[in-house]
Design an enzyme around this catalytic site. Structure first.
Site, short mmCIF file in Angstrom:
data_model
loop_
_atom_site.label_atom_id
_atom_site.label_comp_id
_atom_site.label_asym_id
_atom_site.label_seq_id
_atom_site.Cartn_x
_atom_site.Cartn_y
_atom_site.Cartn_z
N ASN A 216 4.12 -1.31 6.51
CA ASN A 216 3.56 -2.07 5.39
C ASN A 216 4.12 -1.52 4.08
O ASN A 216 4.91 -0.57 4.09
CB ASN A 216 2.03 -2.01 5.43
CG ASN A 216 1.54 -0.58 5.41
OD1 ASN A 216 1.75 0.14 4.45
ND2 ASN A 216 0.89 -0.16 6.50
N ARG A 217 3.71 -2.07 2.97
CA ARG A 217 4.36 -1.76 1.70
C ARG A 217 3.77 -0.53 1.00
O ARG A 217 4.15 -0.22 -0.12
CB ARG A 217 4.27 -2.98 0.77
CG ARG A 217 5.12 -4.13 1.28
CD ARG A 217 5.02 -5.33 0.36
NE ARG A 217 5.31 -4.98 -1.01
CZ ARG A 217 4.79 -5.60 -2.06
NH1 ARG A 217 3.94 -6.59 -1.87
NH2 ARG A 217 5.10 -5.23 -3.28
#
Ligand code: CTP
Length: 418
Positions: A216-217
């Protein structure tokens, strides 16, 4: 009470001892002045053999001082000791460390160190043999125990062409450590001395095959900012991280860093660390799903387009809450994009943690990979704090303010029951 310096800048008293590294203290002085500190230098008599007070006076906020007597103020050591938000001694000789341990106060620097209640940092510099001497190491250990922050020397070239451990830490690192201890708004409270805090950071990586993963970011920056802030406030920090960022030199020296990749590894490491922890802060973006059985070999195109089947990971935060030690404070994070208030309130109730730090990651400059964050800190007790868009270090201190409050409430409750 601190005597007021001429303005509201944080006051740093910079002590300089006699050693070849004294010239590097000039750069520390300049960096701190440039960063907005009010710098008051004190040179020991031996320091003046290596560098002149005038050099410091030109860069500092007030003239450098060298003596307990003959200064304009009748009691320069109490004036400097009281007005200091922080005292940093760079370079600190073996002699200064010994005199600090024994509480001597026969010159302006040692008298100021005796007269202050501010945070004290020392950056030792000396020859390797001296640094490794058991007496010096014993003094360093005593100072650390007393809450003095020791900025370890580096290995490198020493006076006379020798090479080894004992070289003064880089001036930029020293300045950075000083600033991190001053915090965003001046002096940082040393209100977490001895508190064991486990912090998770970064987005976990869930392997698809040996070369690919789902992630994920999350950058991990908020978790690292929490670790830096907790160290500055005196905590013992274990950082379980899926990110690979750099901590400042002092935080690096003081933090136990456990590198992990997957949610499973993070869960194992956090559970082990949590057994000793007074506080656990789950700032990591733990994957909610992982591929069922990652492939041991690379999925190549000739095998056709793979179908990824996902399964849920263990909710680390929920399992921490289930196995909570008495008095342990557990903090969760929530990254939301919609229906923020209602989802956050439901999440706080569902997870059962003490605090939930909620960020609306749909807002510009908030959360993932930004240097800034804006959060709402919701407590199980119903207390809500809003932290407007700020540096992640500011958000970290706001979270730790709430943690410190909860810890002190719990210790008061315990004392009440005894
Ligand atoms: N968390 C965790 N273990 C997981 C997933 C999340 O410990 N497997 C923790 C995160 O570190 C964070 C908190 O739970 O502190 C909330 O994470 P978030 O992803 O916002 O919540 P979810 O439980 O995944 O709920 P939802 O998917 O409904 O947003």
């Amino acid at each position: 009470m601190a005597l007021s310096p001429p303005d509201d800048r944080p006051v740093v008293v910079l002590g300089v001892c006699g050693g070849i590294a004294a010239y590097k203290a000039v750069e520390v002085c300049r960096l701190l002045s440039d960063a907005g500190c009010y710098v008051a230098p004190i040179l020991t008599e031996s320091a003046t053999q290596f560098i002149t007070p005038l050099t410091f006076s030109a860069l500092a906020s007030e003239p450098a001082q060298t003596s307990l007597y003959g200064e304009r103020h009748p009691s320069p050591h109490t004036r400097l000791g009281r007005m200091a938000d922080l005292v940093v001694v760079a370079p600190a000789t073996a002699n200064l460390l010994a005199r600090l341990v024994s509480g001597q106060s026969d010159d302006l620097l040692t008298a100021t160190l005796s007269a202050t209640t501010a945070t004290v940092l020392v950056a030792p510099a000396m020859h390797t043999e001296m640094w490794e001497q058991s007496s010096v190491q014993a003094n360093v250990a005593i100072l650390r125990e007393r809450g003095v922050v020791v900025i370890d020397p580096e290995s490198g070239r020493l006076a006379g062409g020798d090479v080894g451990a004992g070289r003064l830490a880089d001036p930029a690192s020293i300045a950075q450590v000083v600033l991190s201890h001053l915090g965003p708004t001046g002096a940082v409270a040393r209100d977490l001395v001895g508190v064991k805090i486990t912090i998770s950071a970064g987005g976990t990586r869930e392997a698809i095959d040996p070369v690919r993963y789902l992630s994920n970011r999350s950058s991990g920056k908020q978790g690292y900012a929490l670790a830096e802030a907790a160290i500055a406030r005196g905590a013992d920090v274990t950082l379980v991280t899926a990110a690979r960022l750099q901590l400042s030199p002092i935080a690096r020296a003081a933090t136990t860093v456990i590198n992990v990749d997957s949610a499973q590894q993070m869960g194992d490491a956090i559970s082990a660390a949590a057994e000793q922890a007074d506080v656990v802060i789950m700032a990591a973006a733990v994957a909610d799903f992982r591929p069922v059985g990652s492939s041991a070999t690379k999925l190549t195109k000739d095998l056709g387009i793979p179908t990824l089947l996902l399964e849920e990971t263990t909710d680390i935060l929920a399992s921490l809450v289930q196995r909570r030690r008495t008095g342990q404070v557990i903090v969760g994070f929530a990254a939301e994009t919609h229906d923020i208030a209602s989802r956050a309130a439901a999440k706080l109730a569902r997870k059962g943690c003490d605090l939930l730090v909620v960020n609306d990651v749909s807002q510009p400059e908030v959360g993932f990979d930004h240097e800034t964050n804006a959060v709402t800190i919701m407590g199980k007790d119903g207390e809500v704090d809003q932290v407007p868009l700020s540096a992640k270090s500011t958000v970290a201190h706001a979270v730790l303010d709430r943690v410190a409050r909860l810890l002190s409430q719990r210790s008061q409750e315990r004392n009440h029951h005894v």
